[in-house]
Design a protein around this motif. Sequence first.
Motif: not given
Length: 293
Positions: A229-236, A281-284, A286-290
């Motif tokens: 999830e977008l909110e979790r990406l920063a943890y990575c 790049q990964i943020f986008e 995740i945001k754009d995935r179906k």
Amino acid sequence: MPEGKIIKALSGFYYVLDGKQIIQCRGRGVFRHNKVNPLVGDYIVYQAENHTDGYLLEVKERTNELVRPPIANVDQAILVFSAVEPEFSTTLLDRFLVAIEDNEIEPIICISKMDLISEQQRETLNQYMEDYRKIGYEVVATSSITSAGLEVLLPYLEGKTSVFAGQSGVGKSSLLNAINPELDIETNQISSHLGRGKHTTRHVELLPIGSGLVADTPGFSSLEFLDIELERLAYCFPEIYKYGEQCKFRGCLHDKEPKCAVKQAVESGDIPNYRYKHYQQIFEEIKDRKPRY
């Protein structure tokens, strides 16, 4: 009932390590009915009349699970990236790191083929290695030809289940052969036409290295972020998470929000620009995935 650990899955058979003996087992039909897919690394309960005629009865709860490669209960991931042939890529490394961090598996970065680089390439690589060490990652520079760095890598493997992961042709199998020649894992040269290696490892198998077990896994060159999830990406991204705690707005995604401490850290050079670029790049993606149903 006896218990063990699956160290290989091949052609419908599961090879279970119980102490020093290996039992060949099949899965029960109830696994298919309950949609349970036993994986290499699983701790299981089995029954067997002999060493070649056993059945899996139960798969114990997993601490973690990877999809590519399909393996469970991993203590750490040795992310192998070659200095050259194929060319070192921070983009791909960061994608691997995100996938590993999301599964809460300890990553160790291993740069292979250090014997093939020029002095100029070495300077560039040294800077990248320093960047990742500052973030907090363990980084080991190695060569399967000269054995450089193997004495540093080996202690990390003791007593743990490790997965060697990375794209094809980076020298995962060669490194394991250099650490333990008795393994005699098949290797292939890089294709000069494609610029990448052939898939020499065709199945996941746990191999004994000292007191640990190591998985040499099929190489792959792309990763999809289907569950993050977008909110979790920063943890990575540990350094982005660290500076993100100083952002003015709670829940800042470090994208277009004002007074973002992460963007300020990028501007000041405290976060490498390429790391933030890969985050975006990964943020986008995740945001754009179906959405999946």
